[in-house]
Structures are given as structure tokens and as C-alpha cells.
Design a protein around this motif. Structure first.
Motif, PDB file in Angstrom:
ATOM      1  N   ASP A  12      54.887  36.483  35.786  1.00  0.00           N
ATOM      2  CA  ASP A  12      53.877  35.904  34.906  1.00  0.00           C
ATOM      3  C   ASP A  12      52.489  36.391  35.286  1.00  0.00           C
ATOM      4  O   ASP A  12      52.272  36.934  36.360  1.00  0.00           O
ATOM      5  N   LEU A  13      51.554  36.145  34.399  1.00  0.00           N
ATOM      6  CA  LEU A  13      50.149  36.383  34.682  1.00  0.00           C
ATOM      7  C   LEU A  13      49.653  35.188  35.478  1.00  0.00           C
ATOM      8  O   LEU A  13      49.832  34.039  35.073  1.00  0.00           O
ATOM      9  N   TYR A  14      49.051  35.434  36.612  1.00  0.00           N
ATOM     10  CA  TYR A  14      48.599  34.376  37.507  1.00  0.00           C
ATOM     11  C   TYR A  14      47.120  34.613  37.759  1.00  0.00           C
ATOM     12  O   TYR A  14      46.743  35.611  38.372  1.00  0.00           O
ATOM     13  N   ILE A  15      46.262  33.710  37.252  1.00  0.00           N
ATOM     14  CA  ILE A  15      44.811  33.887  37.318  1.00  0.00           C
ATOM     15  C   ILE A  15      44.192  32.716  38.065  1.00  0.00           C
ATOM     16  O   ILE A  15      44.498  31.558  37.798  1.00  0.00           O
ATOM     17  N   GLU A  16      43.307  33.040  38.979  1.00  0.00           N
ATOM     18  CA  GLU A  16      42.539  32.018  39.682  1.00  0.00           C
ATOM     19  C   GLU A  16      41.104  32.096  39.192  1.00  0.00           C
ATOM     20  O   GLU A  16      40.496  33.170  39.213  1.00  0.00           O
ATOM     21  N   GLY A  17      40.561  30.977  38.730  1.00  0.00           N
ATOM     22  CA  GLY A  17      39.189  30.952  38.243  1.00  0.00           C
ATOM     23  C   GLY A  17      38.317  30.092  39.126  1.00  0.00           C
ATOM     24  O   GLY A  17      38.803  29.172  39.789  1.00  0.00           O
TER      25      GLY A  17
END
Length: 90
Positions: A12-17
Motif C-alpha cells: 500500500d501507499l504509506y504516507i506520514e504527514g
């Protein structure tokens, strides 16, 4: 400079903001999502308002992005940005 980074994930796409507030962090994740699908600005601006809830903060954020992606798919539009107007995190 973006306030997000892509993290390792096998499927999956795993994004930390990040941001000065939870709302800004959510906006940063949205920008990472839109950037990952190569969004380009063209045509007229289409604005929608979304209200989401969840059993906890994580569930609410998952519901929000599920809804954003569903709206983009249903309308045949690409997201440009997400602006959090109000967030109630307990």
C-alpha cells in the motif's frame, strides 16, 4: 518543501504527514496522496464539503480518505488539495 514523506510498505501507499495541528498533518497526508497519483491542475475547480466521523482518530482519518478517493472516482476528478476546516479529536 512538503510536510509528508512516503514510508516503506509492501503493498500500500504509506504516507506520514506533519503539521502544527492535526488538521495540518491531515492536509499534508492529502498532498502526499495527490502528488503520488500525479495530479495536474486543469479545467475548473470543483469544491466539495465532506464531514466524517469514526470510532477513534485513526478510523476517522481512514474514513475521510476513503471518502475523498470515492468522490474523486465518482466524479472523474483528480484531487488538488484538501483543506481541513474543523476537526474534533478527543
Amino acid at each position: 518543501m512538503p510536510n509528508y514523506r512516503y514510508l516503506e510498505h509492501t503493498s500500500d501507499l504509506y504516507i506520514e504527514g506533519s503539521g502544527a495541528s492535526p488538521g495540518e498533518a491531515i492536509e499534508s497526508v492529502a498532498q502526499g496522496l495527490f502528488d503520488s497519483i500525479n495530479v495536474s491542475v486543469s479545467g475548473s475547480v470543483h469544491e466539495i464539503e465532506i464531514t466524517e466521523s469514526g470510532s477513534d482518530t485513526e478510523d476517522m482519518i481512514i474514513n475521510l480518505f476513503t471518502r475523498v478517493l470515492a468522490e474523486m472516482d465518482a466524479e472523474g476528478r483528480q484531487g488538488i488539495w484538501l483543506s481541513v476546516k474543523n476537526i474534533d479529536i478527543e
